[in-house]
Motif scaffolding. Structure first.
Motif, mmCIF file in Angstrom:
data_model
loop_
_atom_site.group_PDB
_atom_site.id
_atom_site.type_symbol
_atom_site.label_atom_id
_atom_site.label_comp_id
_atom_site.label_asym_id
_atom_site.label_seq_id
_atom_site.Cartn_x
_atom_site.Cartn_y
_atom_site.Cartn_z
ATOM 1 N N ALA A 90 -64.875 -48.162 -3.094
ATOM 2 C CA ALA A 90 -64.407 -48.109 -4.484
ATOM 3 C C ALA A 90 -65.619 -48.172 -5.417
ATOM 4 C CB ALA A 90 -63.451 -49.265 -4.778
ATOM 5 N N LYS A 130 -65.998 -48.069 -8.484
ATOM 6 C CA LYS A 130 -65.934 -48.902 -9.690
ATOM 7 C C LYS A 130 -66.545 -50.276 -9.469
ATOM 8 C CE LYS A 130 -61.330 -48.910 -9.648
ATOM 9 N NZ LYS A 130 -60.999 -48.534 -8.255
ATOM 10 N N ASP A 138 -63.824 -43.833 -3.247
ATOM 11 C CA ASP A 138 -62.640 -43.867 -4.107
ATOM 12 C C ASP A 138 -63.162 -43.848 -5.531
ATOM 13 O OD1 ASP A 138 -60.219 -44.650 -5.480
ATOM 14 O OD2 ASP A 138 -60.891 -46.728 -5.355
ATOM 15 N N ARG A 186 -49.158 -42.393 -5.447
ATOM 16 C CA ARG A 186 -49.440 -43.827 -5.381
ATOM 17 C C ARG A 186 -48.154 -44.547 -5.735
ATOM 18 N NH1 ARG A 186 -53.947 -47.393 -8.648
ATOM 19 N NH2 ARG A 186 -53.037 -49.429 -8.224
ATOM 20 N N ILE A 228 -55.808 -58.585 -12.650
ATOM 21 C CA ILE A 228 -56.215 -57.608 -11.632
ATOM 22 C C ILE A 228 -55.140 -57.430 -10.549
ATOM 23 C CG2 ILE A 228 -58.697 -57.786 -12.048
ATOM 24 C CD1 ILE A 228 -58.911 -59.750 -9.761
ATOM 25 N N HIS A 251 -52.005 -49.565 -3.740
ATOM 26 C CA HIS A 251 -53.093 -50.530 -3.991
ATOM 27 C C HIS A 251 -52.485 -51.615 -4.863
ATOM 28 C CE1 HIS A 251 -56.994 -52.246 -4.978
ATOM 29 N NE2 HIS A 251 -56.569 -52.297 -6.229
ATOM 30 N N SER A 289 -56.577 -56.950 -6.561
ATOM 31 C CA SER A 289 -57.949 -57.226 -6.125
ATOM 32 C C SER A 289 -58.127 -58.731 -5.931
ATOM 33 C CB SER A 289 -58.892 -56.708 -7.216
ATOM 34 O OG SER A 289 -60.204 -56.642 -6.774
ATOM 35 N N GLY A 299 -58.705 -54.348 -2.071
ATOM 36 C CA GLY A 299 -58.115 -55.593 -2.548
ATOM 37 C C GLY A 299 -58.414 -56.855 -1.771
ATOM 38 N N GLU A 315 -59.740 -48.352 0.496
ATOM 39 C CA GLU A 315 -60.573 -48.280 -0.711
ATOM 40 C C GLU A 315 -61.196 -49.631 -1.037
ATOM 41 O OE1 GLU A 315 -57.768 -47.145 -3.703
ATOM 42 O OE2 GLU A 315 -57.361 -45.183 -2.836
ATOM 43 N N PRO A 316 -61.909 -50.246 -0.111
ATOM 44 C CA PRO A 316 -62.486 -51.555 -0.427
ATOM 45 C C PRO A 316 -63.681 -51.426 -1.368
ATOM 46 C CG PRO A 316 -63.286 -50.828 1.695
ATOM 47 C CD PRO A 316 -62.310 -49.776 1.218
ATOM 48 N N GLY A 317 -63.786 -52.342 -2.293
ATOM 49 C CA GLY A 317 -64.955 -52.399 -3.162
ATOM 50 C C GLY A 317 -65.626 -53.743 -2.990
ATOM 51 N N ARG A 318 -64.935 -54.763 -3.518
ATOM 52 C CA ARG A 318 -65.486 -56.114 -3.519
ATOM 53 C C ARG A 318 -65.934 -56.587 -2.131
ATOM 54 N NH1 ARG A 318 -63.738 -59.853 -7.488
ATOM 55 N NH2 ARG A 318 -61.875 -58.598 -7.773
ATOM 56 N N ARG A 324 -67.541 -61.440 -15.593
ATOM 57 C CA ARG A 324 -66.421 -62.017 -14.828
ATOM 58 C C ARG A 324 -66.066 -63.455 -15.254
ATOM 59 N NH1 ARG A 324 -65.958 -62.689 -10.083
ATOM 60 N NH2 ARG A 324 -63.879 -61.830 -9.890
ATOM 61 N N TYR A 379 -62.386 -63.423 -16.559
ATOM 62 C CA TYR A 379 -61.362 -63.895 -15.608
ATOM 63 C C TYR A 379 -61.486 -65.388 -15.306
ATOM 64 C CZ TYR A 379 -61.888 -58.898 -14.566
ATOM 65 O OH TYR A 379 -62.021 -57.545 -14.658
ATOM 66 N N TYR A 382 -68.407 -55.637 -9.424
ATOM 67 C CA TYR A 382 -67.937 -55.803 -10.801
ATOM 68 C C TYR A 382 -68.927 -56.634 -11.632
ATOM 69 C CZ TYR A 382 -63.842 -54.148 -8.330
ATOM 70 O OH TYR A 382 -63.003 -53.418 -7.529
ATOM 71 N N MET A 390 -69.687 -53.519 -14.700
ATOM 72 C CA MET A 390 -68.908 -53.886 -15.890
ATOM 73 C C MET A 390 -69.806 -54.347 -17.034
ATOM 74 S SD MET A 390 -65.636 -55.907 -14.289
ATOM 75 C CE MET A 390 -64.647 -55.937 -15.783
#
Ligand code: LLP
Length: 423
Positions: free
Chosen positions: A58, A60, A79, A149, A162, A199, A202, A239, A276-279, A315, A319, A376, A380
């Motif tokens: 991912a 992003k 992704d 989706r 999120i 999805h 996250s 996620g 679609e893993p990012g973190r 972050r 958050y 992120y 970001m």
């Protein structure tokens, strides 16, 4: 597990001492570890072994070209959620057939770019988008694989901002409307609606929501197949959470356990799978390094003011996230931890990384590392308060390279111009 560790009391990224990078690039800066990226990619891939799976990173979560290239070299797809990310992925050298394009508001121009570059799959999130994409693909005289989706109406249990898979969230096509949308997609020209995507959010730290969502995907796949449709691809999103707080006694589930949920729910459908893993891939592979500007003693509080701020790592402000903080030089004076608020220089009270943190006593000019900042973080960041975006550095063993440099003030101003009446 990551590759940031103390050697002789100094925090190193793999074999490079952090102060050496700070001297070379100035603070603040992001530092990424190649070995950690590779390890996380491998652990996730191993968790899915035996399944026909593509890991689409991912973008992003970390849009640095060198980071993406590192993952692409390991076999990753991407992704993407905008035309910019799509271009970035292509620039990083990803095979277009391994790109999936998600997002609720893709424009006609973005869909045209996706179609013309021949990406693997567009994840469509609404009936209107389905019609738009059909028009774009038909005009280009081509056919594109489409996943709808679906919104499975499952609460991922994570942070409200999120969480994406509840009925009231803007994402996906409502689960109950999906069958009629597939029927429609199959009648529209230019589309091959043979995939289902989901999805649900996250930083998910419990496997039950995944199990619930993937079970809905399986049920939908079987239902559509029953109607004679072909469903041969599933995109299960990203996620899976990471441990931000190492002292926590409820760490997120391991990728291997997640892999078991995948096998149990959709493993026997014979579908090609995308993730679609990012973190999970980049969070622990990056840190933000800052320097203490000064210590401000109040009557009730002690503020450690650092040169990084909410514009560099949003972050905590956005958050309420807590990033573990480590002094780059361990046990400076061997003093006892002192509770301190760690804050940046931006003119907002929310520009605060921690409140009452028990940190070893720090003094002006000391370096501090914000851990687990690879996801992120830089992606970001902003130039709020006319602060330059911070450099990004990639470490590989005993080497390091600046992979995004700090812009000069003139570069920051280059896009601005005064109108004639003010000049
Ligand atoms: N796929 C889609 C469609 C997504 O929307 C996302 C994240 C991912 C994959 C990757 O999810 P991951 O594996 O990284 O959890 N800025 C927030 C996180 C926002 C996530 C947005 N979507 C944060 O800093 O916590």
């Amino acid at each position: 597990m990551h590759h940031f560790a103390y050697r002789n009391g100094i925090l190193n990224a793999e074999q490079v001492p952090i102060p050496q990078i700070a001297d070379a690039v100035g603070t603040p800066f992001y530092c990424y570890s190649t070995a950690t990226l590779a390890r996380h990619y491998k652990v996730f891939a191993e968790a899915l072994s035996g399944l026909d799976a593509t890991i689409c990173f991912a973008v992003k979560s970390n849009a640095n070209l060198a980071v993406i290239r590192t993952l692409v070299n390991l076999g990753a797809g991407c992704d993407v959620v905008s035309g910019g990310e799509l271009r970035l992925a292509l620039k990083a050298g990803v095979d277009p057939s391994k790109i999936v394009f998600s997002g609720v508001g893709k424009t006609v121009e973005e869909l045209q770019l996706a179609v013309s570059t021949g990406i693997g799959q567009v994840n469509v999130e609404s009936e209107a988008e389905l019609e738009m994409l059909s028009r774009v693909a038909t005009a280009a005289n081509t056919t594109i694989r489409v996943a709808l989706r679906v919104n499975p109406d499952v609460d991922s249990g994570g942070h409200d901002k999120i969480t994406t898979g509840r009925k009231e969230d803007k994402f996906g096509i409502e689960w109950t409307l999906a069958p009629q949308m597939y029927r429609k997609a199959n009648k529209l020209p230019g589309l091959k609606a043979t995939a289902i995507a989901v999805h649900i959010g996250s930083q998910i730290t419990n496997l039950d929501p995944f199990e619930a969502a993937f079970t809905r995907v399986r049920d939908l796949a079987l239902m559509l197949r029953n109607e004679g449709m072909t469903i041969d691809h599933l995109d299960l999103g990203g996620g899976l959470g990471v441990p931000y707080d190492h002292a926590s006694n409820s760490p997120p589930p391991l990728p291997a356990a997640y892999g078991e949920v995948v096998r149990r729910t959709v493993g026997t459908l014979g579908c090609k799978l995308a993730f679609e893993p990012g973190r999970l891939i980049v969070a622990n592979a990056g840190i933000l390094v800052a320097r203490v500007v000064l210590i401000k003693e109040g009557t009730t509080r002690r503020f450690t003011v650092v040169d990084a701020a909410m514009n560099d790592l949003v972050r905590p402000a956005m958050y309420g996230a807590l990033h573990e903080m480590l002094p780059v030089c361990e046990h400076r004076d061997g003093g006892d931890p002192l509770p301190t608020d760690v804050v940046g220089p931006v003119c907002e009270t929310s520009d605060r990384f921690a409140q009452g943190a028990d940190l070893p006593p720090l003094a002006a000019d000391d370096l501090i590392a914000f851990m687990t900042a690879g996801a992120y973080g830089a992606s970001m960041s902003s130039t709020y308060n006319a602060r330059a975006l911070v450099p990004e550095v990639l470490v590989d063993g005993d080497k390091f390279a600046v992979v995004r440099r700090r812009p000069s003030f003139d570069e920051m101003m280059a896009l601005e111009q005064l109108p004639v009446w003010l000049d």
